[in-house]
Design an enzyme around this catalytic site. Structure first.
Site, short mmCIF file in Angstrom:
data_model
loop_
_atom_site.label_atom_id
_atom_site.label_comp_id
_atom_site.label_asym_id
_atom_site.label_seq_id
_atom_site.Cartn_x
_atom_site.Cartn_y
_atom_site.Cartn_z
CG ASN A 83 -39.89 30.85 8.80
OD1 ASN A 83 -40.90 30.77 9.49
ND2 ASN A 83 -38.79 30.15 9.05
CD GLU A 84 -42.23 30.53 0.97
OE1 GLU A 84 -41.47 31.51 0.81
OE2 GLU A 84 -42.26 29.56 0.20
N PRO A 85 -42.88 34.93 2.91
CG PRO A 85 -42.66 36.17 0.94
CD PRO A 85 -42.53 34.78 1.49
CB SER A 93 -42.72 34.04 8.41
OG SER A 93 -43.10 33.07 7.47
CB THR A 99 -40.99 28.66 -2.57
OG1 THR A 99 -40.74 29.92 -1.93
CG2 THR A 99 -40.24 27.57 -1.85
#
Ligand code: GLP
Length: 641
Positions: free
Chosen positions: A174-176, A178, A193
């Site tokens: 859940n990357e920035p 999300s 990432t």
């Protein structure tokens, strides 16, 4: 587990115990353990008890699992418990995520990872394992994700979700950006990432661009959440997630809303939490000189004034007034003490200055010259961490031995080995060289091995050997930039590295034997090391552990009691100002030279080159504290166990 104090228990039984004053900045309950093994052992024991309790009730236990190096010690412990009799026949698992586009048998697929690290070693029925499928056709992904959600619900929801944390603060993938109520879906991976996964995939270009991940909302529905984090690299993001504002920029911060979420971390990862970093802000502390110095250097940075200009009001304004009150000292006296302390860390003589008064110097004047052993886990670490200091030690006449603990052959790209083989073939074909049948055969076998294993496969020994030789050439080149002769450079080639792959290394007794011999043979007066605060699964941390164990085993050798150990920071995060015990200044030319040595490696990344930025930053910090203004500084801290 019944003997355990409730406040020390990881998994909630009913409601969580109250928090102390010291923990009031933390919005997520945080348990700090000495190291990842100790933490993992406790968690595994608690989970095992719950699994068995459900077994007795004839029910299943639903476990959400994570990948990455963080949960590996936990999985190892579960396997051990299984060998002692724990059954997983009532365990249903759901993994957080999977790279999109990777086949199951790809060495870096999470499917493969989970089977290697856990499932193949326990008795969990295959149909009870769920891992998002990274090979679903693009047009089916949406429905597939909904069905994954449904399967979790049908299993009765997650009893416990295990989490790691990425450098961007992500949980799962859940990357920035999300949302808090996001569900299982396809996501584009962040640049950071992908960079972090670059070593696993032998280069960032090979890292998949997207993944399927459980959403933040999916994760938050679990009954219990345990987020684990180890090593200094995680310290900053742990603090942000726990003490910062809840935000979709850091998806782990959403754990703040969950009643049964716990951060289970080691002491290196806890270092930035307020209670450890600025303990005077959360309660009474004992103001020994080190603590005072720590508060003063911090205050100087906060207020933006050099140490000697700090006044009583500055102390009060930032919550450090207690320092002055409880010691009944005036700001002026405290400032002077701290100023001198920092001043005395600066030295142009990292091996000690011969025939000089050394009462206020970080290193002793004698003996001179000293036998100095510089340990570098992978070839680039020593140049990144202390290239300038290496050069000085040599120039100042010490007997320097630069020892590379591991061969570093995993850092060498396939194309470098391929080019080498091609050159041999071309030379053999050239008119001037005849009778090169063996060489031709060798080159051809390298080319064949590379094409057989494919881009991500494991290199066979033959290829690793060649890659090792290629990086040795780069190492000698880099060392010579720092003034070292080839005979001053040695390669220990620790066996754990030769057998492993990034994040999957395991040290053995033979590593220890090699390290011990290197110590006994050198009988150093000074040792430089790194890796003591690294991610425990990293090459750096494992190389350090091998050193630390070997150091114990040579305890009886006479040279050891006078041997001093300095830690430097290579790829791991740097020291905090108050931690620095030796600061070696560098001129612009020396810094330039250091960068040149780092550039000698084909695998050098921008991150590696930013070592010079970090050295400039330390100098700028010293300048701001009121010290002399240098171009750059390399920092060290004494290590003892
Ligand atoms: C990946 C995984 C995460 C994991 C993170 C940290 O992004 N999808 O689940 O937490 O890496 O990895 P590591 O534990 O290796 O530091």
């Amino acid at each position: 587990m019944s003997s355990i104090d409730e406040s020390e228990r990881i998994l909630a039984t009913t409601s969580h115990p109250a928090r102390s004053q010291q923990e009031r900045f933390e919005k997520i309950r945080t348990l700090v353990r000495k190291n990842s093994d100790e933490a993992s052992r406790q968690l595994a024991a608690e989970v095992a008890a719950l699994i068995e309790k459900r077994q007795a009730e004839g029910k299943s236990y639903v476990l959400g699992l994570a990948t990455g190096s963080t949960p590996v010690p936990f999985y190892r412990e579960l396997i051990r418990l299984h060998q002692e009799g724990l059954s997983f026949n009532n365990v249903v698992t759901f993994n957080l995520d999977e790279y999109y586009g990777l086949q199951r048998d790809h060495p870096e697929s999470y499917y493969r990872f989970m089977h290697d690290q856990l499932f193949d070693h326990v008795d969990i029925p295959a149909e009870q394992i769920h891992i998002p499928d990274g090979t679903v056709a693009m047009e089916e992904v949406y429905d597939y994700c909904l069905s994954y959600e449904r399967q979790i619900e049908e299993a009765g929801g997650l009893d416990l979700q295990i989490l790691g944390i990425g450098r961007t603060g992500h949980i799962g993938f859940n990357e920035p950006g999300s949302a808090m109520d996001s569900i299982t879906r396809m996501i584009t991976l962040d640049r950071v990432t992908r960079q972090d996964a670059a070593a696993d995939f032998m280069g960032v270009a090979n890292v998949p661009r997207s993944a399927i991940t459980m959403g933040v909302g999916t994760i938050l529905k679990a009954e219990n959440l345990v987020l684990m984090a180890w090593g200094s690299n995680k310290a900053e993001i742990v603090k942000e997630a726990s003490e910062g504002r809840m935000t979709d920029r850091v998806s782990a911060s959403f754990l703040q809303t969950h009643d049964h979420a716990v951060f289970l971390i080691d002491s290196a990862a806890s270092a930035h939490l307020t209670r450890f970093r600025h303990p005077w802000l959360v309660g009474p502390v004992s103001w020994d000189p080190a603590m005072k110095n720590r508060a003063v250097t911090w205050l100087s940075g906060e207020i933006g004034k050099p140490i000697l200009k700090l006044i009583d009001e500055d102390y009060n304004e930032k919550g450090a007034g207690e320092l002055l009150a409880s010691t009944s000292e005036a700001a002026y006296e405290v400032n002077i003490d701290s100023f001198n302390r920092v001043q005395h860390t600066i030295t142009g003589w990292p091996g000690g200055k011969p025939n000089a008064d050394d009462s206020n110097r970080p290193e002793r004047a004698s003996p001179f010259p000293k036998k100095i052993l510089v340990l570098s886990p992978e070839p680039m670490d020593a140049f990144i961490g202390m290239g300038g200091t290496l050069n000085r030690l040599k120039e100042q006449g010490h007997q320097v031995k630069l020892a590379f603990q591991t061969s570093g052959n995993l850092r060498v790209a396939d194309v470098a080995a391929l080019n080498f083989a091609r050159v041999i073939l071309e030379m053999a074909d050239a008119q001037s060289v005849s009778g090169w049948e063996d060489q031709k055969q060798y080159a051809q076998s390298i080319i064949n091995a590379l094409s057989e294993k494919g881009e991500f496969g494991v290199d066979p020994q033959l290829v690793r050997k060649l890659k090792g030789l290629i990086i040795r050439g780069e190492v000698r080149d880099a060392a010579s930039v720092c003034g070292l002769e080839p005979e001053e450079v040695t390669f220990l080639d620790l066996p754990f590295y030769e057998k492993g792959r990034y994040r999957r290394f395991q040290k053995t007794e033979s590593d220890l034997a090699v390290m011990k011999e290197a110590l006994s043979e050198t009988e150093p007066d000074i040792i430089y090391i790194t890796g003591e605060a690294g991610d425990p699964s990293s090459n750096q941390a494992i190389s350090f552990q091998v050193f630390a164990e070997a150091w114990e085993q040579v305890a009886h050798e006479p040279w050891r009691k006078d041997c001093r150990i300095w830690a430097y920071r290579g790829r791991d995060g740097g020291f905090e100002t108050h931690e620095i015990e030796m600061a070696v200044p560098m001129s612009p030319d020396q810094l330039e030279q250091k960068v040149e040595s780092i550039r000698k490696f084909m695998s050098t990344s921008d991150d590696d080159l930013s070592a010079s930025t970090r050295n400039r930053e330390i100098a700028a910090t010293y300048d701001a504290l009121g010290m002399a203004e240098y171009e750059a500084i390399e920092a060290f801290r004494r290590w003892s166990n």
